[in-house]
Design an enzyme around this catalytic site. Sequence first.
Site, PDB file in Angstrom:
ATOM      1  CB  SER A   9      -0.917   0.013   1.219  1.00 18.79           C
ATOM      2  OG  SER A   9      -1.559   1.266   1.269  1.00 18.79           O
ATOM      3  CG  HIS A  34      -3.971  -1.399  -1.825  1.00 18.49           C
ATOM      4  ND1 HIS A  34      -5.092  -2.109  -2.200  1.00 18.49           N
ATOM      5  CD2 HIS A  34      -4.363  -0.574  -0.831  1.00 18.49           C
ATOM      6  CE1 HIS A  34      -6.124  -1.719  -1.456  1.00 18.49           C
ATOM      7  NE2 HIS A  34      -5.713  -0.776  -0.610  1.00 18.49           N
ATOM      8  CG  ASP A  36      -5.196   2.724   0.608  1.00 24.54           C
ATOM      9  OD1 ASP A  36      -6.161   1.953   0.448  1.00 24.54           O
ATOM     10  OD2 ASP A  36      -4.101   2.357   1.089  1.00 24.54           O
ATOM     11  CG  MET A  38      -8.289   7.513   2.289  1.00 23.38           C
ATOM     12  SD  MET A  38      -7.384   7.538   3.839  1.00 23.38           S
ATOM     13  CE  MET A  38      -6.653   5.892   3.819  1.00 23.38           C
ATOM     14  CG  HIS A  67      -9.373   0.641  -0.891  1.00 20.64           C
ATOM     15  ND1 HIS A  67      -8.842   0.398   0.358  1.00 20.64           N
ATOM     16  CD2 HIS A  67     -10.715   0.684  -0.721  1.00 20.64           C
ATOM     17  CE1 HIS A  67      -9.818   0.312   1.237  1.00 20.64           C
ATOM     18  NE2 HIS A  67     -10.965   0.488   0.617  1.00 20.64           N
ATOM     19  CG  MET A  69     -11.407   3.840   1.728  1.00 19.11           C
ATOM     20  SD  MET A  69      -9.855   3.730   2.629  1.00 19.11           S
ATOM     21  CE  MET A  69      -8.707   3.702   1.258  1.00 19.11           C
ATOM     22  CG  MET A 138     -12.146  -2.203   4.649  1.00 14.55           C
ATOM     23  SD  MET A 138     -10.628  -1.867   3.736  1.00 14.55           S
ATOM     24  CE  MET A 138      -9.593  -1.121   4.984  1.00 14.55           C
ATOM     25  CG  ASP A 176      -6.656  -2.531   2.668  1.00 16.19           C
ATOM     26  OD1 ASP A 176      -5.528  -2.368   3.152  1.00 16.19           O
ATOM     27  OD2 ASP A 176      -7.284  -1.652   2.035  1.00 16.19           O
TER      28      ASP A 176
HETATM   29  C1  DX5 Z   1      -6.642   1.770   5.242  1.00 17.52           C
HETATM   30  C2  DX5 Z   1      -6.135   1.488   3.844  1.00 17.52           C
HETATM   31  C3  DX5 Z   1      -5.091   0.461   3.804  1.00 17.52           C
HETATM   32  C4  DX5 Z   1      -3.811   0.862   4.498  1.00 17.52           C
HETATM   33  C5  DX5 Z   1      -3.131  -0.387   4.971  1.00 17.52           C
HETATM   34  O1  DX5 Z   1      -7.763   2.576   5.180  1.00 17.52           O
HETATM   35  O2  DX5 Z   1      -7.204   1.031   3.040  1.00 17.52           O
HETATM   36  O3  DX5 Z   1      -4.801   0.053   2.473  1.00 17.52           O
HETATM   37  O4  DX5 Z   1      -2.957   1.595   3.670  1.00 17.52           O
HETATM   38  O5  DX5 Z   1      -2.060  -0.010   5.749  1.00 17.52           O
HETATM   39  P1  DX5 Z   1      -1.429  -0.966   6.866  1.00 17.52           P
HETATM   40  O6  DX5 Z   1      -0.928  -2.184   6.165  1.00 17.52           O
HETATM   41  O7  DX5 Z   1      -0.377  -0.117   7.460  1.00 17.52           O
HETATM   42  O8  DX5 Z   1      -2.549  -1.313   7.840  1.00 17.52           O
HETATM   43 ZN    ZN Z   2      -6.703   0.083   1.054  1.00 16.68          ZN
END
Ligand code: DX5
Ligand code: ZN
Length: 220
Positions: A9, A34, A36, A38, A67, A69, A138, A176
Amino acid sequence: MTSKLIAPSILAADFANLQRDIEMVNNSDADWFHIDIMDGVFVPNISYGMPVLKAITKHAKKTIDVHLMIVDPDRYIKTFAELGSNILTVHYEACTHLHRTLQAIKDAGMKAGVALNPHTNINVLEDTIADIDLVCLMSVNPGFGGQSFIENTYHKVTQLKTLINLKNTTTLIEIDGGVTNKNAEQLVSAGADVLVAGSYVFKNDNQIETIKELRKIANN
Ligand code: DX5
Ligand code: ZN
């Protein structure tokens, strides 16, 4: 049996040295990037957006697993396709018309993923599982890297695997949040196919070796 996949990630990367970290992933045993996204509304944090994804895809040589969010993800499906996303995952909790959203993702030429928050039951996917290429479970509450793994996830993986087998689909199970060498083996034996790892990879001194070890554990 097909290989189990590792998806570092990028949220945990060093953004001042992003190209260096992307090249590290390119040169490692990792399978996917990956990413993220947000929005500060669906989750209580804002990560990065389109210009950063554009910079990432310019250098990344592996599958781009995005991903989202964000609320109302339908607004940006085409944009994420144009930016080079291969897999686009939306949150079940953010979609009023999930079936329509999944079709739109596929029509835009991407694989369609659905993420479930820790509180969301697997059975909400009974009627859409055949249309889903990947379910992202999650294993932390979304919004931040570096949180601890929620143990109930093992149970959810088993339930999801049962649903996938029952409906005879090829849906991948991605985990994740809080993934490390301590839980990887149990996750894979429960049925996980893809392990996302942020902090565990990037906060480690030897990232290449960490990815290699994690992939080895997942494929033992
Ligand atoms: C959390 C993200 C994850 C995050 C995982 O909201 O969706 O992808 O980056 O990070 P670690 O592996 O540090 O929990
Ligand atoms: Zn993620």
